[in-house]
Scaffold this active site. Sequence first.
Site, PDB file in Angstrom:
ATOM      1  N   ASN A 196      -6.254  -4.985  -5.106  1.00 33.80           N
ATOM      2  CA  ASN A 196      -7.574  -4.644  -4.989  1.00 33.80           C
ATOM      3  C   ASN A 196      -7.164  -3.419  -4.841  1.00 33.80           C
ATOM      4  O   ASN A 196      -8.433  -2.419  -4.496  1.00 33.80           O
ATOM      5  CB  ASN A 196      -7.520  -5.533  -3.631  1.00 33.80           C
ATOM      6  CG  ASN A 196      -7.767  -4.144  -2.861  1.00 33.80           C
ATOM      7  OD1 ASN A 196      -9.643  -4.385  -2.438  1.00 33.80           O
ATOM      8  ND2 ASN A 196      -7.893  -3.484  -2.057  1.00 33.80           N
ATOM      9  N   LYS A 242     -12.013   0.199 -14.640  1.00 34.01           N
ATOM     10  CA  LYS A 242     -12.375  -1.204 -14.408  1.00 34.01           C
ATOM     11  C   LYS A 242     -12.567  -2.143 -15.499  1.00 34.01           C
ATOM     12  O   LYS A 242     -13.051  -3.462 -14.737  1.00 34.01           O
ATOM     13  CB  LYS A 242     -13.902  -0.519 -13.814  1.00 34.01           C
ATOM     14  CG  LYS A 242     -13.180  -0.368 -11.509  1.00 34.01           C
ATOM     15  CD  LYS A 242     -12.722  -1.364 -11.231  1.00 34.01           C
ATOM     16  CE  LYS A 242     -11.873  -0.222  -9.768  1.00 34.01           C
ATOM     17  NZ  LYS A 242     -11.181  -1.446  -8.434  1.00 34.01           N
ATOM     18  N   ASP A 287       0.621  -1.060  -0.223  1.00 36.05           N
ATOM     19  CA  ASP A 287      -0.396  -0.041   0.081  1.00 36.05           C
ATOM     20  C   ASP A 287       0.650   1.486  -0.058  1.00 36.05           C
ATOM     21  O   ASP A 287       2.092   0.810   0.214  1.00 36.05           O
ATOM     22  CB  ASP A 287      -1.443   0.300   1.391  1.00 36.05           C
ATOM     23  CG  ASP A 287      -2.310   0.686   1.583  1.00 36.05           C
ATOM     24  OD1 ASP A 287      -3.093   0.383   0.980  1.00 36.05           O
ATOM     25  OD2 ASP A 287      -2.054   2.083   0.896  1.00 36.05           O
ATOM     26  N   ASP A 326       3.809   2.751  -4.290  1.00 39.23           N
ATOM     27  CA  ASP A 326       3.311   2.512  -5.192  1.00 39.23           C
ATOM     28  C   ASP A 326       2.555   1.659  -6.406  1.00 39.23           C
ATOM     29  O   ASP A 326       4.299   1.270  -6.989  1.00 39.23           O
ATOM     30  CB  ASP A 326       3.819   4.279  -5.455  1.00 39.23           C
ATOM     31  CG  ASP A 326       2.504   4.846  -6.460  1.00 39.23           C
ATOM     32  OD1 ASP A 326       1.892   4.490  -7.294  1.00 39.23           O
ATOM     33  OD2 ASP A 326       3.305   6.536  -6.762  1.00 39.23           O
ATOM     34  N   ILE A 327       1.852   0.739  -6.772  1.00 42.47           N
ATOM     35  CA  ILE A 327       1.894  -0.051  -7.842  1.00 42.47           C
ATOM     36  C   ILE A 327       1.693   1.097  -9.505  1.00 42.47           C
ATOM     37  O   ILE A 327       1.762  -0.145  -9.498  1.00 42.47           O
ATOM     38  CB  ILE A 327      -0.009  -0.436  -7.449  1.00 42.47           C
ATOM     39  CG1 ILE A 327      -0.813   0.073  -7.690  1.00 42.47           C
ATOM     40  CG2 ILE A 327       0.994  -1.583  -5.831  1.00 42.47           C
ATOM     41  CD1 ILE A 327      -2.394  -0.921  -7.576  1.00 42.47           C
ATOM     42  N   TYR A 340     -12.530   5.937 -12.944  1.00 39.39           N
ATOM     43  CA  TYR A 340     -12.803   4.760 -12.506  1.00 39.39           C
ATOM     44  C   TYR A 340     -13.130   3.619 -13.608  1.00 39.39           C
ATOM     45  O   TYR A 340     -12.655   2.448 -13.266  1.00 39.39           O
ATOM     46  CB  TYR A 340     -13.782   5.396 -11.489  1.00 39.39           C
ATOM     47  CG  TYR A 340     -13.772   4.011 -10.312  1.00 39.39           C
ATOM     48  CD1 TYR A 340     -13.121   3.617  -9.943  1.00 39.39           C
ATOM     49  CD2 TYR A 340     -14.839   3.586  -9.980  1.00 39.39           C
ATOM     50  CE1 TYR A 340     -13.198   2.591  -8.760  1.00 39.39           C
ATOM     51  CE2 TYR A 340     -15.226   2.417  -9.380  1.00 39.39           C
ATOM     52  CZ  TYR A 340     -13.990   1.732  -8.453  1.00 39.39           C
ATOM     53  OH  TYR A 340     -14.709   1.123  -7.347  1.00 39.39           O
TER      54      TYR A 340
HETATM   55  N1  NAD Z   1     -16.032  -0.531  -1.289  1.00 34.86           N
HETATM   56  C1  NAD Z   1     -16.671  -0.602  -2.702  1.00 34.86           C
HETATM   57  O1  NAD Z   1     -18.041   0.014  -2.388  1.00 34.86           O
HETATM   58  C2  NAD Z   1     -16.479  -1.067  -3.818  1.00 34.86           C
HETATM   59  C3  NAD Z   1     -17.026  -1.475  -4.630  1.00 34.86           C
HETATM   60  C4  NAD Z   1     -16.470  -2.147  -6.109  1.00 34.86           C
HETATM   61  C5  NAD Z   1     -15.299  -2.136  -6.105  1.00 34.86           C
HETATM   62  N2  NAD Z   1     -14.500  -1.523  -4.964  1.00 34.86           N
HETATM   63  C6  NAD Z   1     -12.802  -1.969  -5.266  1.00 34.86           C
HETATM   64  O2  NAD Z   1     -12.627  -2.564  -3.942  1.00 34.86           O
HETATM   65  C7  NAD Z   1     -11.532  -2.596  -3.859  1.00 34.86           C
HETATM   66  C8  NAD Z   1     -10.960  -1.516  -2.991  1.00 34.86           C
HETATM   67  O3  NAD Z   1     -11.723  -0.321  -2.105  1.00 34.86           O
HETATM   68  P1  NAD Z   1     -12.135  -0.383  -0.782  1.00 34.86           P
HETATM   69  O4  NAD Z   1     -13.830  -0.016  -0.422  1.00 34.86           O
HETATM   70  O5  NAD Z   1     -11.438  -0.893   0.310  1.00 34.86           O
HETATM   71  O6  NAD Z   1     -11.114   1.073  -0.605  1.00 34.86           O
HETATM   72  P2  NAD Z   1      -9.944   1.738   0.500  1.00 34.86           P
HETATM   73  O7  NAD Z   1      -9.904   3.449  -0.346  1.00 34.86           O
HETATM   74  O8  NAD Z   1     -10.586   1.434   1.752  1.00 34.86           O
HETATM   75  O9  NAD Z   1      -8.466   1.013  -0.082  1.00 34.86           O
HETATM   76  C9  NAD Z   1      -7.937   1.517  -0.822  1.00 34.86           C
HETATM   77  C10 NAD Z   1      -6.517   1.063  -1.116  1.00 34.86           C
HETATM   78  O10 NAD Z   1      -5.486   1.641  -2.188  1.00 34.86           O
HETATM   79  C11 NAD Z   1      -4.540   1.742  -1.700  1.00 34.86           C
HETATM   80  N3  NAD Z   1      -3.793   2.620  -2.864  1.00 34.86           N
HETATM   81  C12 NAD Z   1      -4.089   3.868  -3.084  1.00 34.86           C
HETATM   82  N4  NAD Z   1      -3.755   4.142  -4.431  1.00 34.86           N
HETATM   83  C13 NAD Z   1      -2.547   3.263  -4.218  1.00 34.86           C
HETATM   84  C14 NAD Z   1      -1.383   2.755  -5.245  1.00 34.86           C
HETATM   85  N5  NAD Z   1      -0.901   3.664  -6.457  1.00 34.86           N
HETATM   86  N6  NAD Z   1      -0.129   1.950  -4.463  1.00 34.86           N
HETATM   87  C15 NAD Z   1      -0.468   1.054  -4.260  1.00 34.86           C
HETATM   88  N7  NAD Z   1      -1.757   1.467  -3.148  1.00 34.86           N
HETATM   89  C16 NAD Z   1      -3.040   2.323  -3.364  1.00 34.86           C
HETATM   90  C17 NAD Z   1      -5.424   3.026  -0.440  1.00 34.86           C
HETATM   91  O11 NAD Z   1      -3.722   3.495   0.189  1.00 34.86           O
HETATM   92  C18 NAD Z   1      -5.906   2.826   0.191  1.00 34.86           C
HETATM   93  O12 NAD Z   1      -5.727   2.141   1.190  1.00 34.86           O
HETATM   94  C19 NAD Z   1     -10.665  -1.097  -5.139  1.00 34.86           C
HETATM   95  O13 NAD Z   1     -10.412  -1.855  -6.233  1.00 34.86           O
HETATM   96  C20 NAD Z   1     -12.642  -0.849  -5.541  1.00 34.86           C
HETATM   97  O14 NAD Z   1     -12.183  -0.047  -6.571  1.00 34.86           O
HETATM   98  C21 NAD Z   1     -14.920  -1.147  -4.191  1.00 34.86           C
END
Ligand code: NAD
Length: 254
Positions: free
Chosen positions: A90, A157, A36, A63-64, A153
């Site tokens: 993720n 996706k 992360d 940073d991915i 976004y």
């Molecule tokens: N929460 C929802 O409703 C939802 C719905 C559909 C899909 N998703 C998908 O689920 C996944 C996780 O979502 P979440 O709700 O846990 O979000 P979140 O914001 O809680 O977690 C995302 C994490 O990714 C990290 N991150 C961001 N950019 C980064 C980078 N460049 N390198 C490394 N880490 C990085 C952030 O620091 C964070 O910890 C995402 O792919 C999101 O698109 C979420």
Amino acid sequence: MKHNHPVAVVTGGAGALGAAIGRRFAENGDTIVLLDIDSEGLDSTVAAITADTGRPVIGRVVDIADPTAVAAAVGAIDDEFGRLDRLVNNAAVNHRAALSDIEDELWDRSMAVNLRGPMALCRAALPIWTRTGVGHVVNIGSRTWQSGGPSAYVASKAGVVGLTRSLALELGRLGITCNAVAPSMVVTPFTRGERTDTEFDRFVERHTSLSPLGRLATADDVVDAVEFLASAKARFVTGEVLHVCGGAQLAAAP
Ligand SMILES: NC(=O)c1ccc[n+]([C@@H]2O[C@H](COP(=O)([O-])OP(=O)(O)OC[C@H]3O[C@@H](n4cnc5c(N)ncnc54)[C@H](O)[C@@H]3O)[C@@H](O)[C@H]2O)c1
């Protein structure tokens, strides 16, 4: 093999869903590596999962969107463990802007994190998988790839779906599966964003009404699907998109 326990890597492992996925794998006996950019979030997540499960949990600030950093992180995992049994791509960012307000830099960043990131992780893991022939990739997509939504976004996706199908073909030859999970809304900081309480209540109401099952997704709904696709139970499943939406993938955009 240098290591007796399966090794699972979860990007965005300090986030709501990433931490829940990592925790489940740890509960199942895996060694966990969380990647992360949020170093404080990583520290607290690593401490909590280690305390609760007793499994080794490693947090690495990566940073991915930086392919060199990704290659170094995966190379270190290879040196340390010599295996990568589960990779969950993720981490994501959500640039929520209407067409007129899309900022080029944020568009590019969305693609670099959400789409190039998963590719870079898989590319970096190729030497491991070529040697071991064991691995499951699960890419976290989103229900919105079908319905539409914020363009940057959603385009990223939808790209994740194309990437998943393409990598299923390439990685299949090595014995590696590659699938996607496309969740609907889960209440996390990611979905809360900058919305006021009233805006958020309306948002939740709209999303709840999309599902014939009449509720939002929970983190456990998503984790259960990821756990399945990342396990031997899904050994003959690859190139699939598993919607974890309570049927909301059948609905029009909210
Ligand atoms: N929460 C929802 O409703 C939802 C719905 C559909 C899909 N998703 C998908 O689920 C996944 C996780 O979502 P979440 O709700 O846990 O979000 P979140 O914001 O809680 O977690 C995302 C994490 O990714 C990290 N991150 C961001 N950019 C980064 C980078 N460049 N390198 C490394 N880490 C990085 C952030 O620091 C964070 O910890 C995402 O792919 C999101 O698109 C979420």
